[in-house]
Design a protein around this motif. Structure first.
Motif, PDB file in Angstrom:
ATOM      1  N   LEU A  10       0.866  -1.172   0.000  1.00 21.84           N
ATOM      2  CA  LEU A  10       0.000   0.000   0.000  1.00 21.84           C
ATOM      3  C   LEU A  10       0.904   1.223   0.000  1.00 21.84           C
ATOM      4  O   LEU A  10       1.772   1.349   0.862  1.00 21.84           O
ATOM      5  N   LEU A  11       0.707   2.116  -0.950  1.00 28.03           N
ATOM      6  CA  LEU A  11       1.579   3.276  -1.091  1.00 28.03           C
ATOM      7  C   LEU A  11       0.822   4.555  -0.784  1.00 28.03           C
ATOM      8  O   LEU A  11      -0.306   4.756  -1.238  1.00 28.03           O
ATOM      9  N   GLY A  12       1.458   5.432  -0.016  1.00 26.11           N
ATOM     10  CA  GLY A  12       0.831   6.695   0.342  1.00 26.11           C
ATOM     11  C   GLY A  12       1.860   7.743   0.693  1.00 26.11           C
ATOM     12  O   GLY A  12       3.031   7.635   0.322  1.00 26.11           O
ATOM     13  N   ALA A  13       1.443   8.757   1.442  1.00 27.26           N
ATOM     14  CA  ALA A  13       2.332   9.876   1.748  1.00 27.26           C
ATOM     15  C   ALA A  13       1.871  10.582   3.013  1.00 27.26           C
ATOM     16  O   ALA A  13       0.739  10.409   3.471  1.00 27.26           O
ATOM     17  N   HIS A  14       2.771  11.383   3.563  1.00 25.97           N
ATOM     18  CA  HIS A  14       2.427  12.270   4.671  1.00 25.97           C
ATOM     19  C   HIS A  14       1.711  13.490   4.093  1.00 25.97           C
ATOM     20  O   HIS A  14       2.165  14.073   3.105  1.00 25.97           O
ATOM     21  N   ARG A  36       8.171 -10.587   1.609  1.00 28.51           N
ATOM     22  CA  ARG A  36       8.094 -10.573   3.068  1.00 28.51           C
ATOM     23  C   ARG A  36       7.470  -9.295   3.609  1.00 28.51           C
ATOM     24  O   ARG A  36       7.030  -9.247   4.764  1.00 28.51           O
ATOM     25  N   LEU A  37       7.428  -8.252   2.783  1.00 34.12           N
ATOM     26  CA  LEU A  37       6.838  -6.981   3.202  1.00 34.12           C
ATOM     27  C   LEU A  37       5.463  -6.760   2.590  1.00 34.12           C
ATOM     28  O   LEU A  37       4.932  -5.658   2.609  1.00 34.12           O
ATOM     29  N   ALA A  38       4.884  -7.818   2.043  1.00 33.58           N
ATOM     30  CA  ALA A  38       3.589  -7.719   1.371  1.00 33.58           C
ATOM     31  C   ALA A  38       2.523  -7.142   2.300  1.00 33.58           C
ATOM     32  O   ALA A  38       2.367  -7.572   3.441  1.00 33.58           O
ATOM     33  N   GLY A  39       1.809  -6.145   1.795  1.00 38.54           N
ATOM     34  CA  GLY A  39       0.683  -5.570   2.526  1.00 38.54           C
ATOM     35  C   GLY A  39       1.042  -4.523   3.554  1.00 38.54           C
ATOM     36  O   GLY A  39       0.138  -3.914   4.157  1.00 38.54           O
ATOM     37  N   ILE A  40       2.327  -4.278   3.789  1.00 43.61           N
ATOM     38  CA  ILE A  40       2.719  -3.264   4.767  1.00 43.61           C
ATOM     39  C   ILE A  40       2.554  -1.872   4.157  1.00 43.61           C
ATOM     40  O   ILE A  40       3.101  -1.603   3.086  1.00 43.61           O
ATOM     41  N   ALA A  96      -5.360   2.677   5.164  1.00 41.21           N
ATOM     42  CA  ALA A  96      -4.623   2.759   6.432  1.00 41.21           C
ATOM     43  C   ALA A  96      -4.271   4.207   6.710  1.00 41.21           C
ATOM     44  O   ALA A  96      -4.069   4.998   5.790  1.00 41.21           O
ATOM     45  N   ALA A  97      -4.188   4.551   8.007  1.00 36.45           N
ATOM     46  CA  ALA A  97      -3.788   5.907   8.404  1.00 36.45           C
ATOM     47  C   ALA A  97      -3.032   5.834   9.720  1.00 36.45           C
ATOM     48  O   ALA A  97      -3.416   5.105  10.636  1.00 36.45           O
ATOM     49  N   ILE A  98      -1.931   6.589   9.786  1.00 40.38           N
ATOM     50  CA  ILE A  98      -1.107   6.639  10.983  1.00 40.38           C
ATOM     51  C   ILE A  98      -0.735   8.088  11.260  1.00 40.38           C
ATOM     52  O   ILE A  98      -0.957   8.970  10.419  1.00 40.38           O
ATOM     53  N   CYS A 156      -3.026   8.225  -3.283  1.00 38.62           N
ATOM     54  CA  CYS A 156      -2.558   7.462  -2.126  1.00 38.62           C
ATOM     55  C   CYS A 156      -3.516   6.316  -1.791  1.00 38.62           C
ATOM     56  O   CYS A 156      -4.728   6.422  -2.000  1.00 38.62           O
ATOM     57  N   GLN A 157      -2.947   5.265  -1.242  1.00 38.94           N
ATOM     58  CA  GLN A 157      -3.731   4.173  -0.671  1.00 38.94           C
ATOM     59  C   GLN A 157      -3.678   4.189   0.856  1.00 38.94           C
ATOM     60  O   GLN A 157      -4.427   3.467   1.510  1.00 38.94           O
ATOM     61  N   CYS A 158      -2.760   4.970   1.408  1.00 40.00           N
ATOM     62  CA  CYS A 158      -2.617   5.095   2.854  1.00 40.00           C
ATOM     63  C   CYS A 158      -2.116   6.504   3.167  1.00 40.00           C
ATOM     64  O   CYS A 158      -1.650   7.216   2.273  1.00 40.00           O
ATOM     65  N   LEU A 159      -2.209   6.881   4.432  1.00 45.52           N
ATOM     66  CA  LEU A 159      -1.995   8.282   4.806  1.00 45.52           C
ATOM     67  C   LEU A 159      -1.283   8.389   6.145  1.00 45.52           C
ATOM     68  O   LEU A 159      -1.601   7.672   7.093  1.00 45.52           O
TER      69      LEU A 159
END
Length: 292
Positions: free
Chosen positions: A8-12, A256-260, A68-70, A31-34
């Motif tokens: 999943l690719l995103g940005a700040h 090994r990093l799939a889905g992160i 996803a969001a963090i 973005c797919q994540c934030l």
């Protein structure tokens, strides 16, 4: 069979104008994540987040398609400080950050482990571990978890060696409430040779041996303006720094990093053709993920 996208690719994104505006900005560039700051990153003041504001943000996330969001903690926080006043203020600020994260429905809060300022690395690691225990005790029911970020190692900052993070994870009372954010720029600047032909695979193997790849819950995708092993933190656009595109291709294609979720923290603005830099970087990353 076509290869599936692994990451999943995103940005700040900025929250100027309201938390929900960050979601709008993220969606606009693909973005797919934030990732966001939930407050001014250079001020101690903790804003009150109303249920209405949080509800608007959560609804924006639900309808946006982002998965996803963090958040990222304040730059003022230093859990490793020998100064008791700063240490206590940092603990309180990070506990408040976890409360805001829960209210907004965020999964994780990225935190720089801290700088020991004077004394020894060992003393700094002890202070950081104890401070995290105090934070967890202050918010025992928090759903959001802390992610210790790999650092470049400027000055007395800890976290630039994988062993630093392993030591913290081993010492805290509730290690299940912690994960790791792997920052490409920081790891490169710290002296891990991810830019070399077999470097990314070797570095991930080392991380797995020292900490465990299962602890990586987020990745920061940043190239580096600073030289390898410089211990200087200077982010660059993907492929326009000292790391180069091949390292990113290898990371993105690692099963090994799939889905992160992986987040850009690269400079904002537009390129010479007027294209948003986040959109440009995301497009390049997706091409690299599909290439062999």
């Amino acid at each position: 069979m076509a290869r599936r996208d692994l990451s999943l690719l995103g940005a700040h994104m900025s929250i100027a104008g309201g938390y929900h505006r960050a979601v709008e900005r993220a969606a606009a560039v693909g973005c797919q994540c934030l990732q966001i700051f939930t407050k001014n990153s250079n001020q101690w003041r903790d804003p009150e987040v109303s249920e209405e504001q949080a509800g608007i943000f959560r609804e924006a996330m639900r309808t946006s398609g982002l998965r996803a969001a963090i958040s990222h903690d304040s730059y003022l926080i230093n859990l490793g400080s020998p100064d008791q006043s700063l240490r206590d203020r940092s603990v309180g600020a990070l506990a408040a950050e976890l409360k805001r994260a829960d209210l907004l429905g965020l999964d994780y809060v990225v935190v720089h482990p801290g700088a020991y300022i004077d004394g020894s690395v060992e003393a700094g690691l002890h202070r950081i571990s104890a401070a995290i225990d105090d934070i967890h005790a202050a918010v025992p029911s928090a759903r959001a978890k802390l992610l210790l970020e790999t650092t470049a190692g400027q000055g007395t900052n800890l976290g630039w060696r994988f062993e630093h993070l392993a030591a913290i994870l081993e010492r805290v009372r509730e290690p299940s409430r912690l994960g790791v954010c792997f920052d490409t720029c920081h790891v490169f600047a710290a002296g891990y040779p991810i830019h070399q032909p077999r470097g990314m695979a070797a570095v991930l193997r080392e991380f797995d041996a020292v900490i465990g790849l299962s602890k990586i819950r987020a990745v920061h995708l940043n190239d580096s303006r600073a030289e390898f092993a410089s211990r200087v933190d200077r982010h660059a656009h993907v492929g326009q720094g000292k790391i180069g595109t091949e390292a990113f291709r290898r990371l993105l294609r690692d099963e090994r990093l799939a889905g992160i979720p992986m987040y850009l923290e690269t400079p904002k603005g537009t390129d010479a053709e007027g294209r948003d830099w986040d959109a440009v970087n995301l497009e390049l990353l997706r091409k690299l993920a599909r290439s062999r």
